[in-house]
Design a protein around this motif. Structure first.
Motif, PDB file in Angstrom:
ATOM      1  N   UNK A   1       0.815  -1.206   0.000  1.00 20.44           N
ATOM      2  CA  UNK A   1       0.000   0.000   0.000  1.00 20.44           C
ATOM      3  C   UNK A   1       0.858   1.270   0.000  1.00 20.44           C
ATOM      4  N   UNK A   2       2.039   1.223   0.637  1.00 17.95           N
ATOM      5  CA  UNK A   2       2.946   2.377   0.607  1.00 17.95           C
ATOM      6  C   UNK A   2       3.480   2.584  -0.810  1.00 17.95           C
ATOM      7  N   UNK A   3       3.825   1.490  -1.491  1.00 16.04           N
ATOM      8  CA  UNK A   3       4.320   1.593  -2.870  1.00 16.04           C
ATOM      9  C   UNK A   3       3.234   2.108  -3.806  1.00 16.04           C
ATOM     10  N   UNK A   4       2.001   1.644  -3.606  1.00 13.02           N
ATOM     11  CA  UNK A   4       0.877   2.115  -4.419  1.00 13.02           C
ATOM     12  C   UNK A   4       0.684   3.616  -4.217  1.00 13.02           C
ATOM     13  N   UNK A   5       0.705   4.054  -2.962  1.00 12.12           N
ATOM     14  CA  UNK A   5       0.499   5.479  -2.664  1.00 12.12           C
ATOM     15  C   UNK A   5       1.568   6.354  -3.313  1.00 12.12           C
ATOM     16  N   UNK A   6       2.768   5.811  -3.486  1.00 13.96           N
ATOM     17  CA  UNK A   6       3.872   6.576  -4.075  1.00 13.96           C
ATOM     18  C   UNK A   6       3.857   6.563  -5.603  1.00 13.96           C
ATOM     19  N   UNK A   7       2.989   5.753  -6.201  1.00 17.66           N
ATOM     20  CA  UNK A   7       2.956   5.633  -7.666  1.00 17.66           C
ATOM     21  C   UNK A   7       2.203   6.789  -8.308  1.00 17.66           C
ATOM     22  N   UNK A   8       2.563   7.033  -9.550  1.00 22.52           N
ATOM     23  CA  UNK A   8       1.823   7.995 -10.360  1.00 22.52           C
ATOM     24  C   UNK A   8       0.525   7.384 -10.838  1.00 22.52           C
ATOM     25  N   UNK A   9      -0.270   8.230 -11.507  1.00 19.68           N
ATOM     26  CA  UNK A   9      -1.589   7.786 -11.972  1.00 19.68           C
ATOM     27  C   UNK A   9      -1.702   7.838 -13.490  1.00 19.68           C
ATOM     28  N   UNK A  10      -0.581   7.869 -14.180  1.00 22.77           N
ATOM     29  CA  UNK A  10      -0.618   8.129 -15.618  1.00 22.77           C
ATOM     30  C   UNK A  10      -0.424   6.885 -16.480  1.00 22.77           C
ATOM     31  N   UNK A  11      -0.750   5.707 -15.978  1.00 25.92           N
ATOM     32  CA  UNK A  11      -0.640   4.480 -16.760  1.00 25.92           C
ATOM     33  C   UNK A  11      -1.757   4.465 -17.798  1.00 25.92           C
ATOM     34  N   UNK A  12      -1.398   4.198 -19.038  1.00 28.57           N
ATOM     35  CA  UNK A  12      -2.401   4.180 -20.112  1.00 28.57           C
ATOM     36  C   UNK A  12      -3.439   3.089 -19.868  1.00 28.57           C
ATOM     37  N   UNK A  13      -4.688   3.415 -20.190  1.00 25.26           N
ATOM     38  CA  UNK A  13      -5.771   2.455 -20.037  1.00 25.26           C
ATOM     39  C   UNK A  13      -5.853   1.576 -21.284  1.00 25.26           C
TER      40      UNK A  13
END
Length: 177
Positions: free
Chosen positions: A105-117
């Motif tokens: 969950x810490x790694x997820x929180x640190x990720x960006x949100x720009x992954x192509x759908x």
């Protein structure tokens, strides 16, 4: 989503889905990959499901209550690219696994949100196993389109609207859930 005393808004859900997809992509999850999800009934489960759909991976829902031999048979049959599981669980062999623990969950929180759908449509979205009440259990695949068609039919047929609240009492790994 309401999970105990935790409430996840649509906006927060969308953010978590995109960040989770952003964490899964560097783990090698790509469009067309099969990913087993063996999680309990909590808000992290639908987030993982929608993140896999975002990437175009096919969700393989596993009931976390299955015995180890049942989990192993499932993994041997489908050969998933990755398995998402609860921490401290005995896992099947022959599959890379990621535990949804505090570091996840810490790694997820640190990720960006720009992954192509991924495009969705007729791409495989999920596999379900029938109950086998009329014979041997059978697997069937829903595409993104057919899964949305089922949801729309239920939405319209039941007269559900944005003011309604739905309580899920079925295991999420089951079709009815």
């Amino acid at each position: 989503l309401i999970d105990g005393d935790k409430v996840v808004t649509y906006a927060a859900f969308g953010d978590q889905v995109r960040r989770t997809a952003g964490h899964l992509a560097p783990l090698g999850v790509r469009a067309g990959d099969d990913v087993a999800v063996c999680l309990q009934e909590h808000a992290g489960t639908p987030v993982a499901w929608f993140a896999l759909a975002h990437l175009g991976a096919r969700l393989l829902p596993m009931d976390w209550r299955w015995m180890p031999v049942e989990q192993q048979r499932f993994v041997d049959l489908f050969r998933p690219r990755l398995m998402l599981a609860e921490p401290d669980r005995k896992l099947p062999t022959g599959v890379e696994a990621a535990a949804l623990d505090a570091s996840w969950y810490a790694a997820v929180a640190a990720c960006g949100r720009d992954v192509a759908m991924a495009p969705g449509g007729d791409m495989p979205a999920t596999v379900y196993i029938s109950s086998g009440t009329t014979g041997m259990p059978k697997a069937y695949t829903h595409t993104h389109k057919s899964f949305l068609d089922v949801l729309s039919t239920h939405w319209i047929g039941l007269g559900v609207n944005e003011n309604d609240r739905c309580l899920s009492t079925m295991p999420l790994a089951f079709t009815a859930g």
